[in-house]
Design a protein around this motif. Structure first.
Motif, short mmCIF file in Angstrom:
data_model
loop_
_atom_site.label_atom_id
_atom_site.label_comp_id
_atom_site.label_asym_id
_atom_site.label_seq_id
_atom_site.Cartn_x
_atom_site.Cartn_y
_atom_site.Cartn_z
N ARG A 100 -20.75 -59.62 74.86
CA ARG A 100 -20.81 -58.20 75.15
C ARG A 100 -19.58 -57.82 75.96
N ARG A 138 -18.00 -54.62 69.74
CA ARG A 138 -18.91 -55.53 69.08
C ARG A 138 -18.34 -55.86 67.69
N GLU A 143 -23.53 -56.83 66.46
CA GLU A 143 -24.24 -55.55 66.63
C GLU A 143 -25.71 -55.71 66.28
N HIS A 146 -27.34 -57.66 69.03
CA HIS A 146 -27.61 -56.83 70.20
C HIS A 146 -28.84 -55.95 70.01
#
Length: 304
Positions: A100, A138, A143, A146
């Motif tokens: 991140r 990202r 993505e 996440h």
């Protein structure tokens, strides 16, 4: 209206990425007043004296993991960076979590202060709002990681703490996404080598550069530049892609991202002495030569 200002704040970066042909997606949001008020209380901003810096947020999602650093370099040139948070730098290899990278930057000049953009919708005192926005970096696959991590586990931490076996299984799923992420570039490396052995110059250029503009036309390869590159395909296979992108960024404002620009830059990087008078327009050659001779990477800032 707030979304209009948010898009204007992000436009300098988005337009640059599009001009360079970097494969990406970009998503921008403005926090609601309710979300700002909740965060102000939950993270105790009143006691800490800190300012909320992410009322405006943008997520840049790249297709390839090795483009993240290049986009980070562009951000440093386009904006005044306040803070960079890279979780992988602080956690070390023993901690398992998605990478991140969050970058806090000052809002571009000429726009209202962030508190004036969002102020009508919140109860929080405007003095707690910093004139900044957050840019999150990202990859396409991280993505997805996440989204899973944030919505399923982060928001229900105690539940997962009570189900460690299933939590480890989720980790395995996320690890698979990370492996796929790192494999994307390797797939294109294999495509590049396959194109090289097949003597397909057009496919080789595209597989090595991995940008939208690199799918040059067949007709452009019949000219003198294409013929010249055809005899230097091994050098293209071994090309430093990051160096090409840096030079492409340096010259993209003065030269349109057309086939001739790409082919001429490749020739100037690989075999400049083999280029004859008339192979490249004199002004284009001058711009490319100046970019290549300039070893100071800070010149990117002057160009952008």
């Amino acid at each position: 209206m707030s979304s209009v200002f948010a898009r204007r704040a992000v436009d300098p970066l988005v337009l640059l990425l599009e001009r360079l042909g970097i494969y990406h997606r970009c998503y921008t949001r403005v926090k609601t007043g309710k979300s700002i008020d909740e965060k102000y209380v939950r993270k105790n901003y009143a006691a800490s004296g800190r300012l909320i810096q992410d009322c405006i947020g943008t997520r840049v999602v790249t297709y390839f993991a090795d483009d993240i650093q290049f986009v980070m370099d562009l951000i440093r040139k386009v904006y005044d960076v306040v803070e960079v948070v890279d979780d992988t730098q602080s956690q070390g290899s023993s901690v398992f979590s998605p990478r991140r990278i969050n970058v806090v930057v000052k809002m571009p000049s000429g726009l209202p202060h962030v508190r004036d953009i969002v102020g009508n919708e919140m109860q929080t005192n405007g003095s707690a709002i910093d004139d900044t926005m957050e840019i999150q970096l990202r990859t396409v696959l991280s993505e997805g990681w996440h989204e899973l991590e944030h919505d399923l586990r982060y928001k229900d931490f105690e539940f997962w703490n009570q189900n460690m076996d299933e939590s480890r299984t989720l980790n395995a799923l996320l690890a698979t996404l990370e492996l796929c992420d790192s494999t994307m570039s390797l797939v294109y490396d294999r495509l590049a080598y396959k194109s090289y052995t097949a003597e397909s110059l057009r496919d080789l250029v595209y597989a090595v550069l991995r940008i939208r503009h690199a799918r040059v036309s067949e007709n452009s390869l019949y000219g003198t530049l294409g013929i010249l590159l055809k005899s230097h395909m091994k050098a293209i296979l071994r090309l430093d892609r990051n160096e090409f992108l840096r030079l492409f960024a340096l010259t993209s404002e003065k030269l349109p991202p057309e086939d001739q620009h790409i082919l001429a830059l490749l020739c100037m990087m690989i075999c400049p002495d083999a280029i004859s008078v008339g192979d490249v327009p004199s002004e284009m050659k001058r711009i490319l030569e100046n970019a290549i001779k300039d070893d100071d990477k800070d010149s990117l800032e002057k160009t952008l």
